[in-house]
Each structure stands twice: as structure tokens, then as C-alpha cells.
Design a protein around this motif. Sequence first.
Motif, PDB file in Angstrom:
ATOM      1  N   GLN A 178       4.999  22.054 -20.250  1.00 62.15           N
ATOM      2  CA  GLN A 178       4.103  22.673 -21.240  1.00 62.15           C
ATOM      3  C   GLN A 178       2.830  21.856 -21.421  1.00 62.15           C
ATOM      4  OE1 GLN A 178       6.414  23.200 -24.805  1.00 62.15           O
ATOM      5  NE2 GLN A 178       7.799  24.609 -23.785  1.00 62.15           N
ATOM      6  N   ALA A 179       2.982  20.529 -21.473  1.00 63.22           N
ATOM      7  CA  ALA A 179       1.813  19.660 -21.669  1.00 63.22           C
ATOM      8  C   ALA A 179       0.874  19.751 -20.465  1.00 63.22           C
ATOM      9  CB  ALA A 179       2.273  18.221 -21.886  1.00 63.22           C
ATOM     10  N   VAL A 180       1.440  19.716 -19.264  1.00 58.03           N
ATOM     11  CA  VAL A 180       0.581  19.703 -18.065  1.00 58.03           C
ATOM     12  C   VAL A 180      -0.098  21.069 -17.876  1.00 58.03           C
ATOM     13  CG1 VAL A 180       0.482  19.332 -15.567  1.00 58.03           C
ATOM     14  CG2 VAL A 180       1.952  17.892 -16.971  1.00 58.03           C
ATOM     15  N   ASP A 181       0.593  22.155 -18.220  1.00 65.09           N
ATOM     16  CA  ASP A 181      -0.057  23.484 -18.147  1.00 65.09           C
ATOM     17  C   ASP A 181      -1.343  23.485 -18.979  1.00 65.09           C
ATOM     18  OD1 ASP A 181       1.771  24.595 -16.455  1.00 65.09           O
ATOM     19  OD2 ASP A 181       2.855  25.728 -17.994  1.00 65.09           O
ATOM     20  N   LYS A 182      -1.269  22.857 -20.149  1.00 68.24           N
ATOM     21  CA  LYS A 182      -2.456  22.821 -21.029  1.00 68.24           C
ATOM     22  C   LYS A 182      -3.551  21.963 -20.400  1.00 68.24           C
ATOM     23  CE  LYS A 182       0.034  23.895 -25.169  1.00 68.24           C
ATOM     24  NZ  LYS A 182       1.173  23.436 -25.917  1.00 68.24           N
ATOM     25  N   ILE A 183      -3.144  20.826 -19.848  1.00 65.88           N
ATOM     26  CA  ILE A 183      -4.136  19.943 -19.213  1.00 65.88           C
ATOM     27  C   ILE A 183      -4.767  20.653 -18.013  1.00 65.88           C
ATOM     28  CG2 ILE A 183      -4.377  17.785 -17.899  1.00 65.88           C
ATOM     29  CD1 ILE A 183      -2.181  16.600 -19.754  1.00 65.88           C
ATOM     30  N   LYS A 184      -3.964  21.448 -17.331  1.00 62.85           N
ATOM     31  CA  LYS A 184      -4.461  22.143 -16.134  1.00 62.85           C
ATOM     32  C   LYS A 184      -5.593  23.123 -16.489  1.00 62.85           C
ATOM     33  CE  LYS A 184      -2.565  23.975 -11.900  1.00 62.85           C
ATOM     34  NZ  LYS A 184      -1.389  24.363 -11.143  1.00 62.85           N
ATOM     35  N   ASP A 185      -5.470  23.767 -17.643  1.00 60.88           N
ATOM     36  CA  ASP A 185      -6.530  24.693 -18.080  1.00 60.88           C
ATOM     37  C   ASP A 185      -7.871  23.985 -18.125  1.00 60.88           C
ATOM     38  OD1 ASP A 185      -4.724  26.713 -18.347  1.00 60.88           O
ATOM     39  OD2 ASP A 185      -4.533  26.552 -20.533  1.00 60.88           O
ATOM     40  N   THR A 186      -7.866  22.807 -18.731  1.00 63.17           N
ATOM     41  CA  THR A 186      -9.136  22.088 -18.859  1.00 63.17           C
ATOM     42  C   THR A 186      -9.551  21.468 -17.527  1.00 63.17           C
ATOM     43  OG1 THR A 186     -10.272  20.288 -20.009  1.00 63.17           O
ATOM     44  CG2 THR A 186      -7.898  20.184 -20.013  1.00 63.17           C
ATOM     45  N   ALA A 187      -8.569  21.081 -16.710  1.00 65.21           N
ATOM     46  CA  ALA A 187      -8.887  20.520 -15.386  1.00 65.21           C
ATOM     47  C   ALA A 187      -9.641  21.546 -14.543  1.00 65.21           C
ATOM     48  CB  ALA A 187      -7.604  20.088 -14.673  1.00 65.21           C
ATOM     49  N   VAL A 188      -9.145  22.777 -14.576  1.00 66.97           N
ATOM     50  CA  VAL A 188      -9.771  23.838 -13.775  1.00 66.97           C
ATOM     51  C   VAL A 188     -11.161  24.156 -14.325  1.00 66.97           C
ATOM     52  CG1 VAL A 188      -9.594  26.279 -13.123  1.00 66.97           C
ATOM     53  CG2 VAL A 188      -7.551  24.818 -13.076  1.00 66.97           C
ATOM     54  N   SER A 189     -11.265  24.243 -15.661  1.00 65.32           N
ATOM     55  CA  SER A 189     -12.551  24.598 -16.278  1.00 65.32           C
ATOM     56  C   SER A 189     -13.649  23.597 -15.925  1.00 65.32           C
ATOM     57  CB  SER A 189     -12.415  24.667 -17.798  1.00 65.32           C
ATOM     58  OG  SER A 189     -11.395  25.574 -18.142  1.00 65.32           O
ATOM     59  N   HIS A 190     -13.294  22.320 -15.902  1.00 62.58           N
ATOM     60  CA  HIS A 190     -14.308  21.283 -15.655  1.00 62.58           C
ATOM     61  C   HIS A 190     -14.362  20.808 -14.211  1.00 62.58           C
ATOM     62  CE1 HIS A 190     -15.708  20.270 -19.737  1.00 62.58           C
ATOM     63  NE2 HIS A 190     -14.518  20.729 -20.115  1.00 62.58           N
ATOM     64  N   GLY A 191     -13.455  21.286 -13.395  1.00 64.12           N
ATOM     65  CA  GLY A 191     -13.411  20.792 -12.019  1.00 64.12           C
ATOM     66  C   GLY A 191     -13.024  19.328 -11.957  1.00 64.12           C
ATOM     67  N   ARG A 192     -11.995  18.952 -12.731  1.00 61.63           N
ATOM     68  CA  ARG A 192     -11.573  17.550 -12.779  1.00 61.63           C
ATOM     69  C   ARG A 192     -10.213  17.344 -12.120  1.00 61.63           C
ATOM     70  NH1 ARG A 192     -13.383  16.908 -19.066  1.00 61.63           N
ATOM     71  NH2 ARG A 192     -15.471  16.150 -18.595  1.00 61.63           N
ATOM     72  N   ILE A 193      -9.978  16.104 -11.745  1.00 55.80           N
ATOM     73  CA  ILE A 193      -8.643  15.745 -11.276  1.00 55.80           C
ATOM     74  C   ILE A 193      -7.976  14.935 -12.375  1.00 55.80           C
ATOM     75  CG2 ILE A 193      -7.276  14.580  -9.521  1.00 55.80           C
ATOM     76  CD1 ILE A 193      -9.660  14.828  -7.669  1.00 55.80           C
ATOM     77  N   PHE A 194      -6.812  15.370 -12.800  1.00 55.34           N
ATOM     78  CA  PHE A 194      -6.071  14.636 -13.832  1.00 55.34           C
ATOM     79  C   PHE A 194      -4.937  13.852 -13.201  1.00 55.34           C
ATOM     80  CE2 PHE A 194      -7.273  15.270 -18.220  1.00 55.34           C
ATOM     81  CZ  PHE A 194      -8.273  16.227 -18.114  1.00 55.34           C
ATOM     82  N   LEU A 280       1.548  10.797 -20.891  1.00 53.61           N
ATOM     83  CA  LEU A 280       2.251  11.664 -21.857  1.00 53.61           C
ATOM     84  C   LEU A 280       3.084  10.861 -22.858  1.00 53.61           C
ATOM     85  CD1 LEU A 280       3.281  14.744 -19.699  1.00 53.61           C
ATOM     86  CD2 LEU A 280       1.178  14.333 -20.978  1.00 53.61           C
ATOM     87  N   GLY A 281       3.650   9.756 -22.447  1.00 49.37           N
ATOM     88  CA  GLY A 281       4.315   8.837 -23.386  1.00 49.37           C
ATOM     89  C   GLY A 281       5.521   9.423 -24.105  1.00 49.37           C
ATOM     90  N   HIS A 282       5.717   8.969 -25.337  1.00 52.84           N
ATOM     91  CA  HIS A 282       6.982   9.241 -26.031  1.00 52.84           C
ATOM     92  C   HIS A 282       7.180  10.682 -26.480  1.00 52.84           C
ATOM     93  CE1 HIS A 282       7.168   4.894 -25.942  1.00 52.84           C
ATOM     94  NE2 HIS A 282       8.463   5.051 -26.084  1.00 52.84           N
ATOM     95  N   MET A 283       6.132  11.501 -26.413  1.00 50.53           N
ATOM     96  CA  MET A 283       6.348  12.923 -26.733  1.00 50.53           C
ATOM     97  C   MET A 283       7.441  13.522 -25.839  1.00 50.53           C
ATOM     98  SD  MET A 283       3.160  14.847 -24.877  1.00 50.53           S
ATOM     99  CE  MET A 283       3.742  16.442 -25.318  1.00 50.53           C
ATOM    100  N   GLN A 284       7.632  12.916 -24.657  1.00 54.85           N
ATOM    101  CA  GLN A 284       8.623  13.446 -23.709  1.00 54.85           C
ATOM    102  C   GLN A 284      10.052  13.306 -24.209  1.00 54.85           C
ATOM    103  OE1 GLN A 284       7.323  12.153 -19.441  1.00 54.85           O
ATOM    104  NE2 GLN A 284       6.163  10.924 -20.887  1.00 54.85           N
ATOM    105  N   ARG A 285      10.268  12.381 -25.135  1.00 53.89           N
ATOM    106  CA  ARG A 285      11.628  12.163 -25.641  1.00 53.89           C
ATOM    107  C   ARG A 285      11.971  13.058 -26.826  1.00 53.89           C
ATOM    108  NH1 ARG A 285      14.278   7.923 -23.667  1.00 53.89           N
ATOM    109  NH2 ARG A 285      13.148   6.110 -22.940  1.00 53.89           N
ATOM    110  N   GLY A 286      10.922  13.598 -27.474  1.00 50.74           N
ATOM    111  CA  GLY A 286      11.167  14.290 -28.745  1.00 50.74           C
ATOM    112  C   GLY A 286      11.317  15.793 -28.602  1.00 50.74           C
TER     113      GLY A 286
END
Length: 352
Positions: A178-194, A280-286
Motif C-alpha cells: 500500500q505504501a509503495v503504490d502511493k509512492i509510485k503515483d508520485t514517482a510516475v508524476s515527477h519522473g523520479r526513481i524511488f 518505510l521503517g516501523h510502520m511495517q510492524r504496525g
Amino acid sequence: MLNLQQYNSKGNTMPQKHATVHHSEKPRKLKKIGVFTSGGDSPGMNAAIRAVTRTAITNGLQVIGIVGGYEGMIQGDFRELSWLDVSGILQTGGTILKTARSQEFRTKEGRKKACESLLKEEIDAVVVIGGDGSFTGALAFSEEYDIPFVGIPGTIDNDIFGTEYTIGYDSALNTVVQAVDKIKDTAVSHGRIFFIEVMGREAGLLALNSGIAVGAEVILIPESTNDQKVFEHFISKGYKRKKTSGIVIIAEGDEMGGALKIAEKAEKENPDLDIRVSILGHMQRGGSPTAKDRIAASKMGVAAVEALIDNRQNIMIGLKHEQVVHVPFSEAVKLNHAIDENLIKIQHILNS
Ligand code: ATP
């Protein structure tokens, strides 16, 4: 093996241990069992505590929650758990019994204190919910004292030998996706590599499966031997020819370094690329456990208490083809859970 004569609070001699056994010949009369969570927390631990508690109560046993892992056992931080104490926790993340990493339990003196606390509370057997470190601790204890332990694998890494599944893995995987899907939206919009770092100091399964699920261009994991080559290929002409944005998933324990280090190197070599880093850090545990984690925790919790009633000890409850299996602690902690080479192949076919 220590040649100890241990005494419980009533002055009775405690049986000496001579070997790590998995099935006691002597029928054991259980009255009171302890349950605790240990090591890193993972979603679904509460569901396991609930299953252990309710199975024990259904079988006429008293249940004592040990608060704060092995540290709580040493300190004698105990509270009785009733049927209602574990209601409303099935869907919650974290652990109502808290968790900790205990240095003292790694010492003989610490384990002696833990044994004395258990005997004082008249706890006959214990269910430990945790990762391979927690089972290593249980194994060390079992070689010195005769209080049976049964383990339930709870870790987001899914890296324990002998079980296809560990509680918390599916929840963490979905959180990452879920987190990476969100990051991907902005990656595509700006043409960035995350460059996205996910948990996994020694195990890359979370990185590998989340990378496949989000369509990552590159996945770097501790278990693979050709990360450097794959990465160089991606960062050079192969990548630039095809796309303007991209996702690189990195397990925190990758031998090339964490996301920051790898991104820094890539930026230096390719100043024209627009690179960003996200850890992503500790959000992955919660978070609330997925249905898969709740079901696995329920299955394993019931099986753990049934195993103790059936005179089993020093074993971990595992799942193979969705069925319960018993795995000696000695195997669970010594052997590695191999990465599925087919997953690496799938990644290469779909994204290189
Ligand atoms: P995770 O996989 O989430 O890190 P874990 O159970 O592997 O969970 P650890 O911190 O490695 O987490 O271990 C939990 C606890 O088990 C330790 O804090 C320590 O008290 C005990 N433990 C680990 N290894 C040993 C050992 N060799 N001897 C005695 N106790 C140990």
C-alpha cells in the motif's frame, strides 16, 4: 548441561534435565500455563494470545500472561488472563503483553531467575510467541530446566525454518504494498526513481514479494549473489532506454548497503537521474492484522496448547500446506529458510 538441583517455592526438587526432548514419556498434569510475546512485535500476535488463552481455558487450564518477554519472566511480571481479557484484541496490532529484548535472559543467571519466577507462580508450561531469537532462548532454557516450552512463530520476516508461514508477514507485506503504490503515483508524476528500504536485516522475502507485487524494477535482498550486476544493468542503459520513473526495493540488510547508501552511489554515477529515498521503517510492524494472519495465529494458538496437553515440548508450531506441523526448536533455530528461486526468476522475467 548444568548439574543443578533446582527447588521450587514449596521446597520440592525440580527434575534435572539431561537432553532436549520433544515428547515427554511421563504424562504431564497441566494446571497453569504461561504465554508471552518476545523479540520484534508483529501483527497477529494478539490473535495468537487470544487463541492460546481460550484454548487453555476450554481445556480447564489457568492462563498467566507474562508481560514484557523474557525480561517480564525474570521480573515475575505476571497477570492472569480470562476469556474476556482477550476479547476485542483479535483485530488489533501490537501485543497486549508487550515485548522486549532481554540481555539478562542470555545469561545463565538470568535464566535461573526466570525459572524461579515461573516455579513461584506455579506455571507448568509456557507458550512463547516470537522469532528465532526467542526460540534460541527457549532452547537454552530447556537444556537447563524442565519447564516445557512450545513456540509460535511471530515475525514479519517469514524466515524461520520448518514453517511456511510466520504470523505478521502477510500484514507487513500488504502494508509495504500500500505504501509503495502511493509512492509510485508520485514517482510516475515527477519522473523520479524511488529507492525504498523495507525491513529485513537477514531475510529478503518481504522485499522480494512486495517488489513483485508493486512491479519494482529492481529488488535487492541479502540472499542474492548478483545484486551488484543487476543494479548496474538497471542504472545504466537498460533502465534509461525504457522508462522515466522507477521503484527500487531494498531489504535493509542488503550487502550493498541500505537505501541511502545505494541511492547516494547511484546519484554520483548518474547525476541526470532524479533519485529519491524512502525508508518505510516501523510502520511495517504496525496495524490491524490481515485475515490470513488472524487465521494463522488462531490455528497455531490452538495447536500450541494442544501440543502441551499432548506432552510435547521444545517444539515450534509450524504450518506446511496450511496444516499444523511440529518442528523441534533445535531445527527451527539452526537451519535457514531458503529463498524461493522461482520468485527471483519471476522478478527478472517481468521487470528486467
Ligand atoms: P525478531 O525476528 O522479530 O527479531 P526474535 O525472537 O528473533 O524476533 P531476538 O531479539 O533475536 O528476537 O530474541 C528475543 C529474545 O530472546 C532476546 O532478547 C533474548 O532475551 C532471547 N534470546 C535470543 N537469543 C538468545 C540466546 N542465544 N540465549 C538466550 N536467550 C536468547
